[in-house]
Structure formats: structure tokens, C-alpha cells
Design an enzyme around this catalytic site. Structure first.
Site, PDB file in Angstrom:
ATOM      1  N   GLU A 256      -0.675 -13.963   6.269  1.00  0.00           N
ATOM      2  CA  GLU A 256      -1.316 -12.767   5.773  1.00  0.00           C
ATOM      3  C   GLU A 256       0.507 -11.904   5.295  1.00  0.00           C
ATOM      4  O   GLU A 256       0.530 -11.591   6.601  1.00  0.00           O
ATOM      5  CB  GLU A 256      -2.108 -12.487   6.311  1.00  0.00           C
ATOM      6  CG  GLU A 256      -3.375 -13.068   7.169  1.00  0.00           C
ATOM      7  CD  GLU A 256      -4.467 -13.701   5.124  1.00  0.00           C
ATOM      8  OE1 GLU A 256      -4.108 -12.904   4.927  1.00  0.00           O
ATOM      9  OE2 GLU A 256      -4.928 -14.575   5.454  1.00  0.00           O
ATOM     10  N   CYS A 295      -1.712  -3.202   4.685  1.00  0.00           N
ATOM     11  CA  CYS A 295      -1.011  -4.909   3.399  1.00  0.00           C
ATOM     12  C   CYS A 295      -1.922  -4.486   2.154  1.00  0.00           C
ATOM     13  O   CYS A 295      -1.855  -5.183   0.759  1.00  0.00           O
ATOM     14  CB  CYS A 295      -1.555  -6.170   4.233  1.00  0.00           C
ATOM     15  SG  CYS A 295      -3.229  -5.849   4.572  1.00  0.00           S
TER      16      CYS A 295
HETATM   17  P1  NAP Z   1       7.165  -8.792  11.012  1.00  0.00           P
HETATM   18  O1  NAP Z   1       8.485  -8.005  11.426  1.00  0.00           O
HETATM   19  O2  NAP Z   1       7.058  -9.628  10.314  1.00  0.00           O
HETATM   20  O3  NAP Z   1       6.068  -8.501  12.138  1.00  0.00           O
HETATM   21  C1  NAP Z   1       4.659  -8.938  12.678  1.00  0.00           C
HETATM   22  C2  NAP Z   1       4.241 -10.033  13.801  1.00  0.00           C
HETATM   23  O4  NAP Z   1       5.247 -11.585  13.804  1.00  0.00           O
HETATM   24  C3  NAP Z   1       4.627  -9.132  14.419  1.00  0.00           C
HETATM   25  O5  NAP Z   1       3.699  -9.679  16.053  1.00  0.00           O
HETATM   26  C4  NAP Z   1       6.383  -9.437  15.415  1.00  0.00           C
HETATM   27  O6  NAP Z   1       6.423  -9.670  16.453  1.00  0.00           O
HETATM   28  C5  NAP Z   1       6.265 -11.291  15.041  1.00  0.00           C
HETATM   29  N1  NAP Z   1       7.696 -11.401  15.098  1.00  0.00           N
HETATM   30  C6  NAP Z   1       8.311 -11.348  14.720  1.00  0.00           C
HETATM   31  N2  NAP Z   1       9.354 -12.389  14.209  1.00  0.00           N
HETATM   32  C7  NAP Z   1       9.241 -13.205  15.622  1.00  0.00           C
HETATM   33  C8  NAP Z   1       9.434 -14.504  15.553  1.00  0.00           C
HETATM   34  N3  NAP Z   1      10.667 -15.351  15.350  1.00  0.00           N
HETATM   35  N4  NAP Z   1       8.526 -15.503  16.679  1.00  0.00           N
HETATM   36  C9  NAP Z   1       7.319 -15.250  17.060  1.00  0.00           C
HETATM   37  N5  NAP Z   1       6.509 -13.862  16.351  1.00  0.00           N
HETATM   38  C10 NAP Z   1       7.642 -12.889  15.058  1.00  0.00           C
HETATM   39  O7  NAP Z   1       6.239  -7.492  10.046  1.00  0.00           O
HETATM   40  P2  NAP Z   1       5.106  -6.477  10.434  1.00  0.00           P
HETATM   41  O8  NAP Z   1       6.915  -5.467  10.500  1.00  0.00           O
HETATM   42  O9  NAP Z   1       5.559  -6.071  12.195  1.00  0.00           O
HETATM   43  O10 NAP Z   1       4.275  -5.865   9.969  1.00  0.00           O
HETATM   44  C11 NAP Z   1       4.917  -4.981   8.258  1.00  0.00           C
HETATM   45  C12 NAP Z   1       4.980  -6.541   7.107  1.00  0.00           C
HETATM   46  O11 NAP Z   1       3.031  -7.167   7.942  1.00  0.00           O
HETATM   47  C13 NAP Z   1       4.341  -5.924   6.135  1.00  0.00           C
HETATM   48  O12 NAP Z   1       4.980  -6.755   4.962  1.00  0.00           O
HETATM   49  C14 NAP Z   1       2.644  -5.631   5.639  1.00  0.00           C
HETATM   50  O13 NAP Z   1       2.435  -6.150   4.316  1.00  0.00           O
HETATM   51  C15 NAP Z   1       2.624  -7.096   6.720  1.00  0.00           C
HETATM   52  N6  NAP Z   1       0.982  -7.389   6.545  1.00  0.00           N
HETATM   53  C16 NAP Z   1       0.527  -7.823   6.030  1.00  0.00           C
HETATM   54  C17 NAP Z   1      -1.321  -8.199   6.165  1.00  0.00           C
HETATM   55  C18 NAP Z   1      -2.015  -8.656   5.538  1.00  0.00           C
HETATM   56  O14 NAP Z   1      -2.500  -9.135   5.923  1.00  0.00           O
HETATM   57  N7  NAP Z   1      -2.074  -9.851   4.516  1.00  0.00           N
HETATM   58  C19 NAP Z   1      -1.686  -6.833   7.402  1.00  0.00           C
HETATM   59  C20 NAP Z   1      -1.056  -6.178   7.883  1.00  0.00           C
HETATM   60  C21 NAP Z   1       0.019  -6.482   8.001  1.00  0.00           C
HETATM   61  P3  NAP Z   1       7.272  -8.213  17.165  1.00  0.00           P
HETATM   62  O15 NAP Z   1       6.467  -7.527  16.972  1.00  0.00           O
HETATM   63  O16 NAP Z   1       7.519  -8.712  18.582  1.00  0.00           O
HETATM   64  O17 NAP Z   1       8.347  -8.640  16.413  1.00  0.00           O
END
Ligand code: NAP
Length: 683
Positions: A256, A295
Site C-alpha cells: 500500500e 494515504c
Molecule cells: P517509508 O519511509 O517507506 O516507511 C514505511 C515503513 O517501511 C516504515 O515502517 C519504515 O520503517 C519501513 N522501512 C523503511 N525502509 C525499510 C527497509 N529497508 N527495510 C524494512 N523496512 C523499512 O514511508 P513513510 O515515510 O513512513 O510513510 C509515508 C508514505 O506512506 C507516504 O508516501 C504515504 O502515501 C504512504 N502511506 C500509504 C498508505 C496506504 O495505505 N497505502 C498508508 C499510509 C501511508 P522506519 O520508519 O523505521 O524507517
């Protein structure tokens, strides 16, 4: 400063080292530190598979549904403390309600789905049996069984409670253990909720583990029975999806991700109409709730060009009324972004958007912040942009500023509105605001394939509408393309994502034994007495009653027609009936046949059968002419015990045939049958 705990192999463990500091989004004060260094990630996966999975799979779908309900009730009692901590993430009370109450209600809904729409058993049957042979001795059936691995949930920062629970509910209902990894910046709230869940003692050992921090070498140990459910940015999703182990083991991966969700205002919804006012309300709510960190929020406002200027004015006026500041203050309508880093990120993305669109509201740093220090908290002014040439632009359709930011994109024709919506290249949610169902249909059919969920709002449904940005446990959450191509929730569909579908083939008796649903062609057992004399426990699948023949006369048809008022010509008018391609003359009413069937199969005396609560899949196959005869076969097909209510549901496979053994009708009769204990208590 407290260090967040990791829950590994049913023990709370602090990671090694001092970890990364996490701060309040509102005051900037440190809250906790986070590290998962030193965890035995391989051991966690094995614990989930060997202990958690084994425990959960012993339970039936109904028992797991009961477990989710108990958990939801327990968390409801604890939620005051969750709300207090949620404020530190920048959330207002209304935002926290979406996250906390929204998450808990997802548990309730999945509990109900598991108990009402799934069997009180271990195998979920997918559709009816498939006849694969001429004589019916070899049949097929699709079944779902829980995967024998772990579900790894990687969540985004914006919904620390709902984000966990919306994935956990279908996973546990399926009978699969979870390893949850919340986003670091708001993990303190998730950790608090997990502590309460574990303290409740409601979940069996091994069914839930928590990683606060990085995932270490976890991915190196995944196998084909594991599932990854990821929520976050598209960049991270792509990286994880390409992990060599995920690729080589074909690990199921659901994503997602980012979404440039659009809301289209119909050409009929001009200023002065209720739809125009509804649109303003919806867009402003979507921009400001959770400070736009949703999101599903509306990022693209697709509106008729002739009223674009009036729309910008109305949105600017409404946004001007939203007070930004300390989310604990009741006057505040919008809290803070999740962190100062997130604020920098949003500013940078607005910079990208501003290369193609004009900032028409907000975008300033000198705005009023209520009851908080704007230098310390991650406060941000709602910002509206207006793009004059949206079909020739790219950033407005591809750059997600994950905050209170949205862009007006004017259109001239419906085709252009459709083209603009599609330029988002796949979204989680879309909406159309119009009171013209022709417009709604054209826009919806033109854009549905690019969306996971679409909402049409008009004056008739607005009051009860759940809104553009609210994913619901009953409905699919996910979307194609940029949105990640994944699917979550959607009722039982979401539970199936954690199960394997297998096509099984064999004899009717073998399939009846595996699926615990009698299959036509299987053994018809002699129940020893009329099956209505048997209690729930004593009834066996395959117990069969066969009636004698009963003739259906013209008098019967006339009597039924007069008695019910159903004098349809096919039953009353010989000549007219014969003109109908299905009949040769007057035929018996279908409902007369079903009523006579009941008269043929019931055992009338007081007994363990408590009630008939319906009929499923009724089909009339061969017409019954007057003078024909009918008989009925009733076979115990499926039994579902209803907890400790004193009864269970019994489904009877029912077939009516004529004097030539041609099938007249087939259906399932649904009854409630008393258990031994209940039956003994009322005798
Ligand atoms: P993100 O940086 O991609 O992080 C998402 C998750 O992935 C976090 O738990 C992060 O952990 C983890 N993560 C990052 N790098 C990783 C790796 N190499 N290995 C394993 N896990 C890893 O995104 P975000 O900035 O937190 O969230 C914002 C984005 O999420 C926005 O673009 C939004 O649109 C999207 N979003 C989508 C939805 C949906 O339902 N489609 C819902 C909410 C948000 P850490 O925080 O520890 O780095």
C-alpha cells in the site's frame, strides 16, 4: 529516556545500544529511543511459525473471531491512555479517533466476519464443488487453509494504531501469526498498544511479535509460507519487493504505497448547489484531518474550469477557518505533522509542485499557531495550489506532498476529467461529487480501473457517507499502479490473503470429509430415525431422509393460486402457458412445490429442530405439470455450532425429483438444531 521494547519470542527485549531518539511532534521534547539491534530475527520467524501458527491453527475461524472480539473489548477499556499518547504524534482528538477507535472497530468487524461468514471449522470452502466426471464419482473443490508461515507487517508512521490493527485482524482471523514493524517516528504508540494486548493474555503465545527499529536480517530467512504486508512509500516498497529472498522464494508481498487521490466535482455541481458545498467540506476535511497525512487524502481537486476561481475562493475561505496548533487544545482543528523531518519533506515537495502550479492559499511560515511553539512543533499551514494546464503537467500527478496540501486541476469536458484522474497512475481512493447519475456513471466507468475504492457523493447520501478518505474493514483498501497494486481488508477477502487456495480433486466422500460439507454423489447414510429427531451432535453429515411420491393435481394448483393470490397465467391459463417457451401448458407454482416438499420432509412433533431460517441457492429446473408427482431427498450437508448458544446451524441439501427421476428443484434448507444439552434441558 525510555527505550522502546521489542517483543521477540514472547519476551520483551531492549535492543542493543542507545538507539535513535524520538521526539514529540508538538513540543519537540524527546519521548523515547528506539533500537532493535541484536534481536534474533531468524528465531522470531521460527517462533511465529512453530509456536504462534501452531496455536492459532488449533482454533476454528469462530474461535479466532471470538478472540478478536475479546481483544477489541479489552482495548476499548484501555483507550484513554492511547489517546493521551496519540497527542504527541500531532493528532487532534478527531484524528486519534480515526486511528484508535477506527483500529479497534476493525477488530470488531473482522471478528463478526469470521463468525458469521466463515465456518466454525478449520477449512474455508471457496465456492461449490465442480463436477469433473460424467457419473459424479470424481469432483473438484477449492479450499483455503492458513499459510504455515509468519505475516510480516511493515507499517507507515501516520496511523500507529489502525495501521497495525487493520492488518492484524485479518491475519489472526486467518490463523497466521504476525511480526509487526511500526514506522520508527510514532512507534511509541504502537508499542504501548502491543504491551496492553500482551498483558490481556487474550492472544495465544507466539501469535504477535514486535520490532521497534530496523528489520535486521529478517528478510534473509523468509520462505514461501510467509507474507509481507507493507505500507509506506513506493520507493521502500520497490526496494523490499526486489529483495533476493522475496524474489527467489516467491514470498507473497502486498504493498500500500503513495497515492495521488483525486476527487472530481461534476459539471452540475455549480456554486449554490448542495453538492458544491459538500465538495468544499469534503476537500477541506481531507486536507486537514491527520494534518493531511493520510494515504487516501484528496491530493488532486479535479473541477470544471468555468467555476475554478470560485472554488479556489470557497476553499481558501474554509481553510482560513481551520485553526492550527496544539492538538490537545479543543479550538484546534489541525494538529502537527508527525515530525520536523516530515515538515521539511512536505516543504520540499511543495517546491516540486510549485514548478507547475501557483500557491493560492497557505505556503507561508508566518501563520498563527494556537497554544504551541511553532519553532519546536511540526506545524504546517494548509496549502492549496492551482495548476492552469493540468493535462500538460507531470509533478501535480506524481509528487505526493504528505501533508495538508492539494492542487486544483480544472477540466473542460468529462473526457478530460477522466484523463486527469487516470494521470495519477493508480490510486487508493477516488471520489465523484455530483447529483447527476449519468455523469457519475460516465466518470466512474472511465476511472474505476485506476482505483481500489470509489465514492460517489450527493445530497442524498452525504449525511451518512463515511467520507472520501476512510478505508472501511468491509471494503477493499488498496489500489493499482502507484498505490502499490495491493489489497487489504475487504471483509473475508482480506482474511484470504493470509491463506493458500488449493484445488482439491477426489471422490465426493473424500471431499466431504476434508471440507466437512457433504458433496452430492457422496454416501447417503441411514439416520436410524427421522433426522429431525436427532440433536446437533447426533446428526451426521450425509444423514438422509427420502420421502414417498405425492401427486400434484389441478385442484392443488387452483387452490394455491386462490389462497396466495398468485394467479400468474403460467399456472392458470392453459393456452397462454403453452405459448411460453418453457412450458407445455399449466404448471405448478414453484412455491407450491417447495411448500409440498416441506410437507413431505418435516417430522411434525416437538423435537430438536428449532427453526427454519431460510433457503439458499433455490433453482427450479424441470417444470411440474398437473398430474405429475414429486418426491424429496433431504441430506445433512453442513453443521456449524454457534458457540455455547445451545444450538447450531444445519444446512440440508435438498433435491426434488419427479416420477421419472428428473430433477425438479434443488436448494439448501437452513435450520437451527438444538444441542444435546439444550434438548435435555427442555424435555
Ligand atoms: P517509508 O519511509 O517507506 O516507511 C514505511 C515503513 O517501511 C516504515 O515502517 C519504515 O520503517 C519501513 N522501512 C523503511 N525502509 C525499510 C527497509 N529497508 N527495510 C524494512 N523496512 C523499512 O514511508 P513513510 O515515510 O513512513 O510513510 C509515508 C508514505 O506512506 C507516504 O508516501 C504515504 O502515501 C504512504 N502511506 C500509504 C498508505 C496506504 O495505505 N497505502 C498508508 C499510509 C501511508 P522506519 O520508519 O523505521 O524507517
Amino acid at each position: 529516556m525510555i527505550k522502546l521494547g521489542n517483543l521477540a519470542q514472547d519476551r520483551w527485549i531492549e535492543g542493543e545500544g542507545s538507539g535513535k531518539a524520538l521526539s514529540s511532534a508538538v513540543t519537540g521534547e524527546p519521548i523515547a529511543s528506539i533500537t532493535s539491534d541484536g534481536l534474533n530475527f531468524r528465531g522470531m520467524l521460527e517462533h511465529a511459525r512453530n509456536v504462534g501458527g501452531a496455536n492459532l491453527r488449533k482454533m476454528t475461524f469462530h474461535e479466532r473471531g471470538d478472540m478478536l472480539k475479546a481483544l477489541a473489548q479489552y482495548l476499548m477499556e484501555q483507550k484513554k491512555a492511547f489517546y493521551a499518547l496519540s497527542t504527541e504524534t500531532g493528532a487532534t482528538r478527531a484524528d486519534s479517533w480515526i486511528d484508535i477507535d477506527g483500529g479497534i472497530s476493525t477488530l470488531f468487524v473482522f471478528s463478526s466476519k469470521a463468525r458469521r461468514e466463515m465456518p466454525n471449522d478449520h477449512v474455508y470452502l471457496d465456492g461449490p464443488p465442480e463436477q469433473l466426471s460424467r457419473n459424479g464419482t470424481f469432483v473438484g473443490q477449492h479450499i483455503y487453509t492458513p499459510k504455515l508461515g509468519a505475516a510480516v507487517h511493515i507499517n507507515a508512521f501516520n496511523f500507529p494504531v489502525w495501521g497495525m490493527l487493520e492488518k492484524l485482524a485479518p491475519t489472526l482471523a486467518a490463523g497466521v501469526p504476525a511480526i509487526v514493524k511500526p514506522a520508527s517516528s510514532t512507534a511509541y504508540l504502537t508499542e504501548r498498544v502491543v504491551r496492553r494486548i500482551i498483558e490481556s493474555g487474550i492472544l495465544p503465545p507466539g501469535s504477535l511479535q514486535l520490532i521497534c527499529g530496523g528489520v535486521g536480517d529478517l528478510f534473509e530467512h523468509l520462505n514461501c509460507q510467509d507474507t509481507i504486508a507493507f505500507t509506506g512509500s513506493k520507493t521502500t516498497a520497490e526496494k523490499l519487493q526486489q529483495h533476493p529472498r522475496v524474489v527467489s522464494e516467491s514470498v507473497a508481498f502486498t504493498a500500500e504505497t503513495d497515492s495521488l487521490n483525486a476527487s472530481i466535482l461534476g459539471p452540475d455541481a455549480v456554486p449554490g448547489t448542495p453538492e458544491f458545498d459538500l465538495y468544499i467540506k469534503e476537500v477541506v476535511r481531507e486536507m486537514t484531518s491527520k494534518a493531511g497525512q493520510k494515504c487516501t487524502a484528496i491530493r488532486r481537486i479535479i473541477a470544471p474550469a468555468p467555476i475554478a476561481a470560485e472554488l479556489v475562493d470557497a476553499l481558501s475561505t474554509a481553510l482560513g477557518k481551520v485553526r492550527v496548533g496544539n492538538p490537545a487544545n479543543e479550538e484546534v482543528g489541525m494538529g502537527a505533522l508527525a515530525s520536523l523531518g516530515q515538515r521539511e519533506e512536505v516543504r520540499a515537495r511543495i517546491g516540486d509542485l510549485a514548478t507547475e502550479a501557483d500557491i493560492v492559499y497557505g505556503g507561508r511560515e508566518d501563520f498563527e499557531v494556537v497554544d504551541a511553539d511553532p519553532r519546536k512543533g511540526a506545524f504546517f499551514m494548509p496549502t492549496l495550489l492551482h495548476c492552469q494546464k493540468p493535462t500538460g503537467s507531470t509533478a501535480v500527478h506524481s509528487v505526493e506532498a504528505f501533508g495538508p496540501v492539494s492542487t486544483v486541476l480544472p477540466y473542460d469536458t468529462l473526457d478530460e476529467a477522466i484523463e486527469l484522474a487516470r494521470m495519477g497512475e493508480g490510486s487508493l481512493a477516488g471520489s465523484i461529487v455530483t447529483n447527476d447519475n449519468g455523469v457519475a456513471t460516465e466518470l466512474l466507468l472511465g476511472t474505476a480501473a485506476y482505483h481500489g475504492r470509489m465514492l460517489v457523493i450527493n445530497r442524498h447520501c452525504a449525511d451518512e457517507s463515511t467520507g472520501h478518505g476512510s478505508p472501511l474493514p468491509h471494503l477493499v483498501h488498496g489500489g493499482p499502479g502507484r498505490a502499490g497494486g495491493g489489497e487489504e481488508m475487504g471483509g473475508v477477502r482480506g482474511i484470504k490473503h493470509y491463506m493458500q487456495r488449493t484445488a482439491i480433486q477426489g471422490s465426493p466422500d473424500t471431499l466431504s470429509a476434508i471440507g466437512r460439507r457433504w458433496v452430492r454423489g457422496g454416501e447417503e447414510k441411514d439416520p436410524g430415525a427421522h433426522p429431525f429427531r436427532k440433536t446437533f451432535e447426533k446428526l451426521e453429515l450425509g444423514d438422509t431422509f427420502r420421502s414417498g411420491l405425492r401427486e400434484v393435481s389441478l385442484d392443488d394448483i387452483n387452490h394455491f393460486a386462490e389462497f396466495t393470490g398468485d394467479t400468474f397465467y403460467a399456472h392458470m391459463d392453459e393456452e397462454a402457458a403453452a405459448k411460453n417457451p418453457f412450458f407445455e401448458g399449466r404448471v405448478a407454482h414453484g412455491y407450491l412445490i417447495v411448500s409440498f416438499a416441506a410437507g413431505l420432509f418435516v417430522d411434525p412433533d416437538f423435537g430438536p429442530v428449532l427453526a427454519n431460517y431460510g433457503i439458499d441457492d433455490l433453482r427450479f429446473i424441470t417444470p411440474l405439470n398437473y398430474g405429475d408427482s414429486m418426491r424429496v431427498r433431504l441430506t445433512c450437508k453442513q453443521k456449524t455450532l454457534r458457540g455455547d448458544t445451545g444450538y447450531g446451524e444445519v444446512r440440508w441439501d435438498t433435491e426434488i425429483t419427479n416420477q421419472d427421476d428428473e430433477i425438479v428443484a434443488q436448494y439448501d434448507v437452513l435450520t437451527m438444531v438444538a444441542t444435546d444439552a439444550h434438548w435435555a434441558s427442555v424435555q
